[in-house]
Design an enzyme around this catalytic site. Sequence first.
Site, PDB file in Angstrom:
ATOM      1  N   ASP A 152      -2.154  -8.136  54.420  1.00 31.36           N
ATOM      2  CA  ASP A 152      -0.756  -7.910  54.810  1.00 31.36           C
ATOM      3  C   ASP A 152      -0.514  -8.250  56.276  1.00 31.36           C
ATOM      4  OD1 ASP A 152      -0.424  -6.710  52.205  1.00 31.36           O
ATOM      5  OD2 ASP A 152      -1.280  -4.878  53.030  1.00 31.36           O
ATOM      6  N   GLU A 159       8.076  -6.932  46.899  1.00 30.22           N
ATOM      7  CA  GLU A 159       7.560  -6.021  47.919  1.00 30.22           C
ATOM      8  C   GLU A 159       7.360  -6.778  49.222  1.00 30.22           C
ATOM      9  OE1 GLU A 159       3.779  -4.665  46.508  1.00 30.22           O
ATOM     10  OE2 GLU A 159       2.948  -6.672  46.364  1.00 30.22           O
TER      11      GLU A 159
END
Length: 803
Positions: free
Chosen positions: A324, A493
């Site tokens: 991420d 997301e």
Amino acid sequence: MALLLPFAAASAQPQPYSAETTYRKLAAAYPFIRIAASTAPAPVQVRKDLVYALRGDTSLALDLYLPAPGKRPAPLVVLVHGGGWRSGDRSEMAPLAARLAARGYAAASVSYRLSGVAPYPAAIDDVRQAVGWLRASAGRFGVDQARVAIAGGSAGGQIAALVGMTDHGAIRAVVNIDGLSDFTSSEALRHEDDPAKNPSAAGAWFGGRYAERRALWHAASPISHVDMASPPVLFIVSGAPRFSAGREAMAARLQGHGILAETVALPGTPHAFWLFDPWLAPTVEAMDGFLGRVLGPLPAHAPWSPDLGNGRYRNPILHADYSDPDVIRVGDTYYMVSSSFANAPGLPLLTSKDMVNWELAGHALPRLVPEAAFAAPQHGKGVWAPCLRYHDGKFWIFYPDPDQGVFVTTATSFTGPWSAPHLLLPGKGIIDPTPLWDDDGKAWLLHAWARSRAGFNNVLTLRSMAPDGRSLLDDKGKVVIDGNRLPAYRTLEGPKLYKANGWYYVFAPAGGVEHGWQSVFRSRSIEGPYEDRIVLAQSTTDINGPHQGAWVTTPEGSDWFFHFQDKRAYGRVVHLQPMRWQDGWPLIGEPSSAPGVGQPVLEHAKPVAGAFPRREPAVGDEFDGTVLGPQWQWASNWQPGWHALGDGKLRMHAQPPAPLRQLASVLTHKFVAPNFSATASVKLHAVRDGDQAGFGIAGLADHWFGVRRIDGAPRIVSVRCGEGGPCVEEVGAVLPRFDVRLRIDVTDGARAAFSYSADGLGFVPLGAPFEARMGRWVGAQLALFATGAQGAHADIDYVRIKP
């Protein structure tokens, strides 16, 4: 390039060459010089006449100068004497070897066959074999086989440079002291192909003049073998160097590949200056400074480098689990932060000057909060996808804990200190926050949802936020992007919110981390409605599920996108893609067969022009510092009594035994490349049976091995625990001592194999190879621990990770 000139015709009996004869030639012009002493200062140890090869009835030997035992394993410098390829002796390099050893290097002065005995390339083959013999004998002599340099003077400088340019796997640095770089340059031909010399020193070595042996003269030139994998080179030259053009051309060629090439000139010195005082001292000083920068501590040599050295890079730019990633630029520096889940410290901080070469600077979160919740391992929990921003003169990190909510921490300096995390938005299942401070002074927070906690996902919620990031101005927020209304969308997301050219852009992935894609949404209003487009997908490449990252713009205006790729046991590795604009939409990577959709590139020109030194996050450790390096993380919030550092070792105090997955005091390290070897030097200090120290791989399935005291004796043990299943333990051989080297070899497909060594030389395989398993949202991790009775401990001398 003969040291004594002129030479007569070549013969089997070369003219004498020594420091004494050279001194007699130089003494009148330089009355202050003295032949440098070859006596080794205490506590240097000298091993003389070590035979490394036999050539018929001739033994080829070397002299090895070793630093004090406390400084071993030491980086190795192989020294090659000069003498015009047809005379000279290894003893001429003894003063240099002794002084290098006094500074902590192992230095080996080697003999080789001279041209009167065997022509080119015999000397090259001999020196290369000496390097191999020394590396194979590294454990015997306390030499670090992964940190090897080669150096030589005059003809020895050319030999050293040629071996260094043609033996990338063994040599990491080259020092050419007043030696030739290009036999075919005009200045070299004037000197070495002079028809008045019948033959010249080089002609005698090659068995003919340049016109007759053109291919040999070219092949023997170090410059001919420079490529992007060449090691760094230091040139040390006299006050009147004879071969400047060739040296300068070689340095330029190295620098063109992004490889360090430095020149140190010693004004007022003649050729052969390194044999004499006072000139030997600055020679050693220059070598020490260069070798210290290039060889450095072993962790600086990573098994994976994205910089190809030719102005291009390869993906992934980080072949390690920096999940991420979010990246920003402030000035001329790029900053990255990533997820860290349940490991502590958390929120790794990385910096770069070119978006390709990254260094690990530390962590923003020393301990996970709330602390009591992470006193024991909480796999898959903790710090999920963070967002990094620079606003109002400081760095901001917004990060989610899916069981707690969204936290905010800030710092005026990227390396800290960072403020205590502030819980901005409490709640379960709130993940992937991204803030935006708008032009009108308003502030916003966009985030996603985790089905595992909230009971739903696939939507993005926008909330009004106080500009100081301390509170939200509405309780419920507004769903501004609903993936359930978009065909085939699932698990929307990881949003990142930007504003550019009057548009609000949301970069967000969907479809899941292994098989999904990257979308972009845009609107003229931050509250929508938003248009959508898939802008990056796997397409025909091997880069599955390009997912969740950051848009960055260089000072020159080019755009780039970072994302991760889920490689299971290797973790979520980081890629860098070029990005351009098409009708107000970004096209990321290179065009695919689908209009408007990019696909990942495997290789590309670097985004920032200029030569930047290669950098990689530190790997492994010699444990010479007073604190653990940032490459290490614990399996939970760590306690001060778990470890100590001193005397070049990590001491791990034994903690109560538990299965590896439940053990809090496990020190972890990321997988760092598709293929690598990790070796830990471990000494167990046991107080009773059952005390043990282990090294292994932690994931959904745990595998480790180590040394345990059984019936008062040290024994090798191995334990393999399947995912959710029972553990299988095997007790192996009795060891001669409680200290052992434990090695883990990882190959393609994350296939791992264990082996151990009681003497540091030969390694004994242990069990069958196996496939490492990923953890919960993380890659597999190297794991180091000690368990047992109070007072037991393990001393870890090093963990070395290499290709």
